[in-house]
Design an enzyme around this catalytic site. Sequence first.
Site, PDB file in Angstrom:
ATOM      1  N   LYS A   1       0.850  -1.186   0.000  1.00  0.00           N
ATOM      2  CA  LYS A   1       0.000   0.000   0.000  1.00  0.00           C
ATOM      3  C   LYS A   1       0.888   1.239   0.000  1.00  0.00           C
ATOM      4  O   LYS A   1       1.691   1.441   0.909  1.00  0.00           O
ATOM      5  CB  LYS A   1      -0.906   0.017   1.238  1.00  0.00           C
ATOM      6  CG  LYS A   1      -1.634   1.350   1.475  1.00  0.00           C
ATOM      7  CD  LYS A   1      -2.514   1.330   2.739  1.00  0.00           C
ATOM      8  CE  LYS A   1      -3.081   2.730   3.049  1.00  0.00           C
ATOM      9  NZ  LYS A   1      -3.912   2.762   4.263  1.00  0.00           N
TER      10      LYS A   1
ATOM     11  N   ASP B   1      -2.601  10.346   3.418  1.00  0.00           N
ATOM     12  CA  ASP B   1      -3.988   9.944   3.665  1.00  0.00           C
ATOM     13  C   ASP B   1      -4.684  10.997   4.520  1.00  0.00           C
ATOM     14  O   ASP B   1      -4.558  10.994   5.742  1.00  0.00           O
ATOM     15  CB  ASP B   1      -4.007   8.572   4.364  1.00  0.00           C
ATOM     16  CG  ASP B   1      -5.433   8.080   4.625  1.00  0.00           C
ATOM     17  OD1 ASP B   1      -6.377   8.667   4.047  1.00  0.00           O
ATOM     18  OD2 ASP B   1      -5.586   7.099   5.384  1.00  0.00           O
TER      19      ASP B   1
ATOM     20  N   LYS C   1     -10.024  13.065   8.068  1.00  0.00           N
ATOM     21  CA  LYS C   1      -9.460  12.760   9.382  1.00  0.00           C
ATOM     22  C   LYS C   1      -9.397  14.030  10.225  1.00  0.00           C
ATOM     23  O   LYS C   1      -9.334  15.135   9.675  1.00  0.00           O
ATOM     24  CB  LYS C   1      -8.026  12.228   9.222  1.00  0.00           C
ATOM     25  CG  LYS C   1      -7.929  10.815   8.696  1.00  0.00           C
ATOM     26  CD  LYS C   1      -6.478  10.361   8.632  1.00  0.00           C
ATOM     27  CE  LYS C   1      -6.346   8.976   8.047  1.00  0.00           C
ATOM     28  NZ  LYS C   1      -6.987   7.917   8.855  1.00  0.00           N
TER      29      LYS C   1
ATOM     30  N   ASP D   1       1.755   6.641   5.322  1.00  0.00           N
ATOM     31  CA  ASP D   1       0.756   5.654   4.904  1.00  0.00           C
ATOM     32  C   ASP D   1       1.189   4.898   3.642  1.00  0.00           C
ATOM     33  O   ASP D   1       0.393   4.182   3.050  1.00  0.00           O
ATOM     34  CB  ASP D   1      -0.601   6.352   4.693  1.00  0.00           C
ATOM     35  CG  ASP D   1      -1.774   5.424   4.941  1.00  0.00           C
ATOM     36  OD1 ASP D   1      -1.571   4.366   5.560  1.00  0.00           O
ATOM     37  OD2 ASP D   1      -2.901   5.760   4.492  1.00  0.00           O
TER      38      ASP D   1
ATOM     39  N   GLU E   1      -9.338   3.627   2.484  1.00  0.00           N
ATOM     40  CA  GLU E   1      -8.885   3.710   1.092  1.00  0.00           C
ATOM     41  C   GLU E   1      -7.812   2.697   0.737  1.00  0.00           C
ATOM     42  O   GLU E   1      -7.687   2.298  -0.416  1.00  0.00           O
ATOM     43  CB  GLU E   1      -8.377   5.128   0.799  1.00  0.00           C
ATOM     44  CG  GLU E   1      -6.915   5.418   1.181  1.00  0.00           C
ATOM     45  CD  GLU E   1      -6.616   5.292   2.670  1.00  0.00           C
ATOM     46  OE1 GLU E   1      -7.563   5.380   3.475  1.00  0.00           O
ATOM     47  OE2 GLU E   1      -5.448   5.093   3.036  1.00  0.00           O
TER      48      GLU E   1
ATOM     49  N   ARG F   1      -7.516  -0.437   1.328  1.00  0.00           N
ATOM     50  CA  ARG F   1      -8.058  -1.687   0.796  1.00  0.00           C
ATOM     51  C   ARG F   1      -8.547  -1.522  -0.637  1.00  0.00           C
ATOM     52  O   ARG F   1      -8.501  -2.470  -1.425  1.00  0.00           O
ATOM     53  CB  ARG F   1      -9.165  -2.201   1.736  1.00  0.00           C
ATOM     54  CG  ARG F   1     -10.326  -1.268   1.887  1.00  0.00           C
ATOM     55  CD  ARG F   1     -11.192  -1.585   3.096  1.00  0.00           C
ATOM     56  NE  ARG F   1     -10.591  -1.142   4.358  1.00  0.00           N
ATOM     57  CZ  ARG F   1     -11.134  -1.319   5.559  1.00  0.00           C
ATOM     58  NH1 ARG F   1     -12.302  -1.937   5.674  1.00  0.00           N
ATOM     59  NH2 ARG F   1     -10.527  -0.890   6.642  1.00  0.00           N
TER      60      ARG F   1
HETATM   61  N1  BES Z   1      -4.008   4.755   6.972  1.00  0.00           N
HETATM   62  C1  BES Z   1      -5.097   4.483   7.834  1.00  0.00           C
HETATM   63  C2  BES Z   1      -4.742   3.522   8.965  1.00  0.00           C
HETATM   64  C3  BES Z   1      -3.745   4.018   9.978  1.00  0.00           C
HETATM   65  C4  BES Z   1      -4.183   4.590  11.160  1.00  0.00           C
HETATM   66  C5  BES Z   1      -2.399   3.860   9.794  1.00  0.00           C
HETATM   67  C6  BES Z   1      -3.287   5.015  12.103  1.00  0.00           C
HETATM   68  C7  BES Z   1      -1.492   4.268  10.756  1.00  0.00           C
HETATM   69  C8  BES Z   1      -1.934   4.849  11.909  1.00  0.00           C
HETATM   70  C9  BES Z   1      -6.237   3.880   7.044  1.00  0.00           C
HETATM   71  O1  BES Z   1      -6.347   4.302   5.736  1.00  0.00           O
HETATM   72  C10 BES Z   1      -7.496   4.276   7.729  1.00  0.00           C
HETATM   73  O2  BES Z   1      -7.781   5.433   7.773  1.00  0.00           O
HETATM   74  N2  BES Z   1      -8.238   3.290   8.256  1.00  0.00           N
HETATM   75  C11 BES Z   1      -9.446   3.547   8.938  1.00  0.00           C
HETATM   76  C12 BES Z   1     -10.432   2.500   8.525  1.00  0.00           C
HETATM   77  C13 BES Z   1     -11.831   2.765   8.979  1.00  0.00           C
HETATM   78  C14 BES Z   1     -12.377   3.993   8.279  1.00  0.00           C
HETATM   79  C15 BES Z   1     -12.670   1.568   8.687  1.00  0.00           C
HETATM   80  C16 BES Z   1      -9.164   3.470  10.434  1.00  0.00           C
HETATM   81  O3  BES Z   1      -8.321   2.657  10.836  1.00  0.00           O
HETATM   82  O4  BES Z   1      -9.729   4.257  11.171  1.00  0.00           O
HETATM   83 ZN    ZN Z   2      -4.652   4.934   4.837  1.00  0.00          ZN
HETATM   84 MN    MN Z   3      -7.475   6.082   5.561  1.00  0.00          MN
END
Ligand code: BES
Ligand code: ZN
Ligand code: MN
Length: 492
Positions: free
Chosen positions: A255, A260, A267, A278, A339, A341
């Site tokens: 990825k 992000d 966020k 990310d 995103e 996934r």
């Molecule tokens: N890049 C993030 C995950 C992440 C969070 C990486 C903290 C490193 C530190 C990912 O794209 C994300 O935002 N995931 C969401 C998924 C949710 C919306 C189902 C998450 O983990 O909150």
């Molecule tokens: Zn992400």
């Molecule tokens: Mn994300």
Amino acid sequence: MKISFVADKLAASGCAVIPVKKSLKTGGAGVDYIKAQGKQFAQAAKAAGFNGEKGKSFSLYAPSGLEASRVFVSGIGDGKDFDAEMFGAKAAKSLMMQESAITLHLGGMDVSPDAAARAAVGMRLAAYRFDQYRTKLAANKKPVLKTIKIACDDPAKARASYKNYHGPVCDGTVLARDLVNEPPNVIYPKAYAARIKELEKLGLKVQILGEKRMKSLGMNTLLCVGQGSVRESQMVIMTWNGGKKGDKPACIVGKGVTFDTGGISLKPGANMWDMKGDMGGSAAVVGAMAGLAARNAKANVVGIVGLVENMPDGNAVLPGDIITSMSGQTVEVQNTDAEGRLVLADCLHYASTKIKPKAMINLATLTGAILVALGTERAGVFSNNDGLAAQIASASETTKEKTWRLPIGPEYDRLLDSPNADMKNIGGRLAGSITAAQFLQRFVGKGIPWAHIDVAGTAMKPSNRHDPRETTFGTGFGARLLNRWIADNFEG
Ligand code: BES
Ligand code: ZN
Ligand code: MN
């Protein structure tokens, strides 16, 4: 850093590091250093409160009868679980700001040539910095360490092990760290792809797909993530053919979200800057491919990274949009912050159908939930194949990039069902890392052994870095593990 492997004799200059046990006993040249001090050694140790306990140390400056300017005496407890790599890392961490030349003495300690080579890696990783944007760093805040000598029982073998394996793999880890540490205005998809292209000098074949080509392939779940960004999305395919001609390759996928923001599902602002990391999964893949090429690995391996920037914009993908992936499966995007996934879905389908690998591992900073489950200590492993999961556990044990397997299964998979499309891209509040893995699995070709490693807690660490080898936000997690996995399972 200049690294060399030498016979275990008294150093002629610089700082010598010697391991000393609780009994104040040591081996190899360490014995001679202590002997040269006569009675004074025990007195100095006592005055310093040093008893050989692991983690304790003291220095003898301008030691009498020796040419070294300093002897750094480092405790190793009973010496039973002596770890040369960690010993080297701790020494470099303690000394890098003061000493320009260090001789690390490992003779007479039952250290294998492989472990002696890894001691050099431990020192390099501990001395790693990312200071190139700091124009006002005071001179006394800059590391001075330039020369490392590993003094060991079989320097020829250790040198070969470093040159043929550990050195190039460490270069790959350092590359992965650099890529993660770089800011998002420097590493955006096209700039990142251009950096990867430079690896052709190592003998890798690098193919870059732009948006036009991806559109014609139907890679709409990847593309929809980047559609709110002015920066063009890229997919990069790195091919290393070091194995037998016609041998099915192993495939590693990463990825690469270069930033992000969450997109329309924006966020919060606090700590959003960490989301430059990310792309940590892709950085591990790129670093691993560089390592494989530089050490001339006898295996066929394809590395694939999906590079996108996730931005909110008038053109951005919306919650509720239904997107048709390259596989033909439709996805209702309920949360634009899930995103990674979406990017990986098309990468995994591309890999499954175009590369047809004999096994496939993807790495991704996929979920915050993996931090809730495992913290920053271990990455989460999800796999459809027990054999592959065992291979990963073994590689992870060796490189000390710790992992832990978590379950997947149909009871979790159904949490992705959507009334409007084949699936939605979020599973709900519970089991967030598992439902993310379930989503990925839907894009893995039938019969392909596959594993997903969620490195959200381990590839980027804004805090919680207690391992002396981890010095910056970007840890390079995964580059060593992937090399080990290939070396152990595909190089005969
Ligand atoms: N890049 C993030 C995950 C992440 C969070 C990486 C903290 C490193 C530190 C990912 O794209 C994300 O935002 N995931 C969401 C998924 C949710 C919306 C189902 C998450 O983990 O909150
Ligand atoms: Zn992400
Ligand atoms: Mn994300």
